[in-house]
Design a protein around this motif. Structure first.
Motif, PDB file in Angstrom:
ATOM      1  N   GLY A  54       0.946  -1.091   0.038  1.00  0.00           N
ATOM      2  CA  GLY A  54      -0.094  -0.042  -0.073  1.00  0.00           C
ATOM      3  C   GLY A  54       0.857   1.192   0.185  1.00  0.00           C
ATOM      4  N   GLY A  57       2.481   2.056  -3.475  1.00  0.00           N
ATOM      5  CA  GLY A  57       1.640   2.603  -4.436  1.00  0.00           C
ATOM      6  C   GLY A  57       0.797   1.460  -5.061  1.00  0.00           C
ATOM      7  N   GLY A  59      -2.037   0.284  -3.946  1.00  0.00           N
ATOM      8  CA  GLY A  59      -3.440   0.997  -3.943  1.00  0.00           C
ATOM      9  C   GLY A  59      -4.043   1.686  -5.107  1.00  0.00           C
ATOM     10  N   ALA A  60      -3.026   2.436  -5.597  1.00  0.00           N
ATOM     11  CA  ALA A  60      -3.607   3.450  -6.963  1.00  0.00           C
ATOM     12  C   ALA A  60      -3.843   2.299  -8.109  1.00  0.00           C
ATOM     13  CB  ALA A  60      -2.405   4.186  -7.245  1.00  0.00           C
ATOM     14  N   THR A  63      -7.126   0.610  -7.314  1.00  0.00           N
ATOM     15  CA  THR A  63      -8.352   1.441  -7.738  1.00  0.00           C
ATOM     16  C   THR A  63      -8.509   1.824  -9.093  1.00  0.00           C
ATOM     17  OG1 THR A  63      -6.921   3.455  -7.184  1.00  0.00           O
ATOM     18  CG2 THR A  63      -8.489   2.458  -5.458  1.00  0.00           C
ATOM     19  N   LEU A 130      -5.272   0.054   0.669  1.00  0.00           N
ATOM     20  CA  LEU A 130      -5.994   1.367   0.125  1.00  0.00           C
ATOM     21  C   LEU A 130      -5.891   2.497   1.319  1.00  0.00           C
ATOM     22  CD1 LEU A 130      -8.695   0.152  -1.992  1.00  0.00           C
ATOM     23  CD2 LEU A 130      -6.337   1.038  -2.587  1.00  0.00           C
ATOM     24  N   GLY A 133      -2.122   2.782   3.144  1.00  0.00           N
ATOM     25  CA  GLY A 133      -1.334   3.246   2.298  1.00  0.00           C
ATOM     26  C   GLY A 133      -1.523   4.694   1.802  1.00  0.00           C
ATOM     27  N   SER A 134      -2.931   5.118   1.726  1.00  0.00           N
ATOM     28  CA  SER A 134      -3.234   6.533   1.539  1.00  0.00           C
ATOM     29  C   SER A 134      -2.929   7.614   2.720  1.00  0.00           C
ATOM     30  CB  SER A 134      -4.575   6.791   0.861  1.00  0.00           C
ATOM     31  OG  SER A 134      -5.545   6.248   2.159  1.00  0.00           O
ATOM     32  N   GLN A 137       1.016   8.093   2.875  1.00  0.00           N
ATOM     33  CA  GLN A 137       1.503   9.092   1.961  1.00  0.00           C
ATOM     34  C   GLN A 137       1.409  10.688   2.564  1.00  0.00           C
ATOM     35  OE1 GLN A 137       2.907   7.816  -0.753  1.00  0.00           O
ATOM     36  NE2 GLN A 137       2.062   5.769  -0.169  1.00  0.00           N
ATOM     37  N   GLN A 138       0.533  10.634   3.455  1.00  0.00           N
ATOM     38  CA  GLN A 138       0.504  12.239   4.159  1.00  0.00           C
ATOM     39  C   GLN A 138       1.567  12.346   5.134  1.00  0.00           C
ATOM     40  OE1 GLN A 138      -3.359  12.336   5.624  1.00  0.00           O
ATOM     41  NE2 GLN A 138      -4.303  11.574   4.072  1.00  0.00           N
ATOM     42  N   ARG A 142       6.850   8.116   5.663  1.00  0.00           N
ATOM     43  CA  ARG A 142       5.869   6.905   5.382  1.00  0.00           C
ATOM     44  C   ARG A 142       6.271   5.754   5.804  1.00  0.00           C
ATOM     45  NH1 ARG A 142       5.657   6.476  -1.359  1.00  0.00           N
ATOM     46  NH2 ARG A 142       7.869   6.159  -1.695  1.00  0.00           N
TER      47      ARG A 142
END
Length: 198
Positions: A54, A57, A59-60, A63, A130, A133-134, A137-138, A142
Motif C-alpha cells: 500500500g 503504491g 493501492g493506486a 483502484t 488502500l 497506504g493513502s 502518503q500524508q 511514510r
C-alpha cells in the motif's frame, strides 16, 4: 519520526482489532493451541506485505482496475460464506466441539485456511492496502509509518494467539464452544453480507 511510527501503530491497531474473519480464526487456533505460532507469523507477515504494498503504491493500481476489486469481492464473499457454514455446523454438533475428541488440523490445512482468510478478504485490501497506504502518503516518513503499522499487527496477533489459552477454562465445555463457533459463523456471515451489499 516518532510521530509517524506512533501514527502508523494507532491507525493499524484501530483497523485490525475489530473482530473479523482473520481475528476469529486466530482466536480459535489460540484456544485450541493448534499451530498458533505459525498462524500468528502468517497473519503478521501478510499484514507487513500488504502494508508495504500500500505504501509502495499498489493501492493506486487496484483502484484503477475496478474489475479486480469486483472479482476479489465475490471470491472473498464465497469463501467467507463457506467458512460460516462450517462454523455453524460445528456449533450445531456439540461432540465435534470438544478439542480432545477432534484430531488436530494439519499445519498445511491450517495455513491454507489462514492464507485464504487473509488474502480472499477484500476488506484487507481496502483497509491495509488502500486506507493505510493513502494515510502513509500524508507522512513525511511514510516507511516509518509502515513500520509502526506492522508493529501493531505483530503485537495484536501475538496477544490474541498467545492470550487466547487463558480463556480455555471458560471454554472447556462443549456449550461454550458452541457459542464461540456460533459467533464466528455470525461474524463471517456479516462480513460476507457487507461485501456483497457494498
Amino acid at each position: 519520526m516518532l510521530t509517524s511510527v506512533v501514527a502508523g501503530f494507532a491507525a493499524s491497531a484501530v483497523l485490525i482489532i475489530a473482530i473479523g474473519a482473520q481475528n476469529a480464526f486466530v482466536l480459535r487456533q489460540g484456544l485450541r493451541r493448534e499451530h498458533v505460532l505459525a498462524v500468528v507469523l502468517v497473519c503478521a507477515l501478510s499484514d507487513l506485505v500488504l502494508i508495504l504494498a500500500g505504501i509502495g503504491g499498489l493501492g493506486a493500481v487496484v483502484t484503477a482496475r475496478p474489475s479486480a476489486v469486483t472479482v476479489i469481492k465475490w471470491v472473498g464473499a464465497a469463501f467467507l460464506l463457506t467458512y460460516a457454514v462450517l462454523a455453524a455446523r460445528r456449533a450445531l454438533r456439540p461432540a465435534a466441539l470438544q478439542a480432545a475428541d477432534r484430531a488436530p488440523a494439519t499445519l498445511r490445512a491450517t495455513l491454507l485456511t489462514c492464507l485464504a482468510l487473509t488474502y480472499l478478504n477484500p476488506h484487507v485490501y481496502l483497509d491495509t492496502v488502500l486506507l493505510l497506504g493513502s494515510v502513509a502518503q500524508q507522512h513525511a516518513h511514510r516507511w516509518l509509518f509502515g513500520a509502526g503499522a506492522a508493529a501493531a499487527s505483530v503485537v495484536w496477533f501475538t496477544a490474541l494467539g498467545a492470550g487466547a489459552h487463558r480463556l480455555a477454562p471458560l471454554l472447556a465445555r462443549p456449550a461454550a464452544w458452541r457459542v464461540l463457533d456460533g459467533l464466528i459463523a455470525v461474524v463471517m456471515l456479516g462480513v460476507a453480507a457487507s461485501l456483497l451489499l457494498a
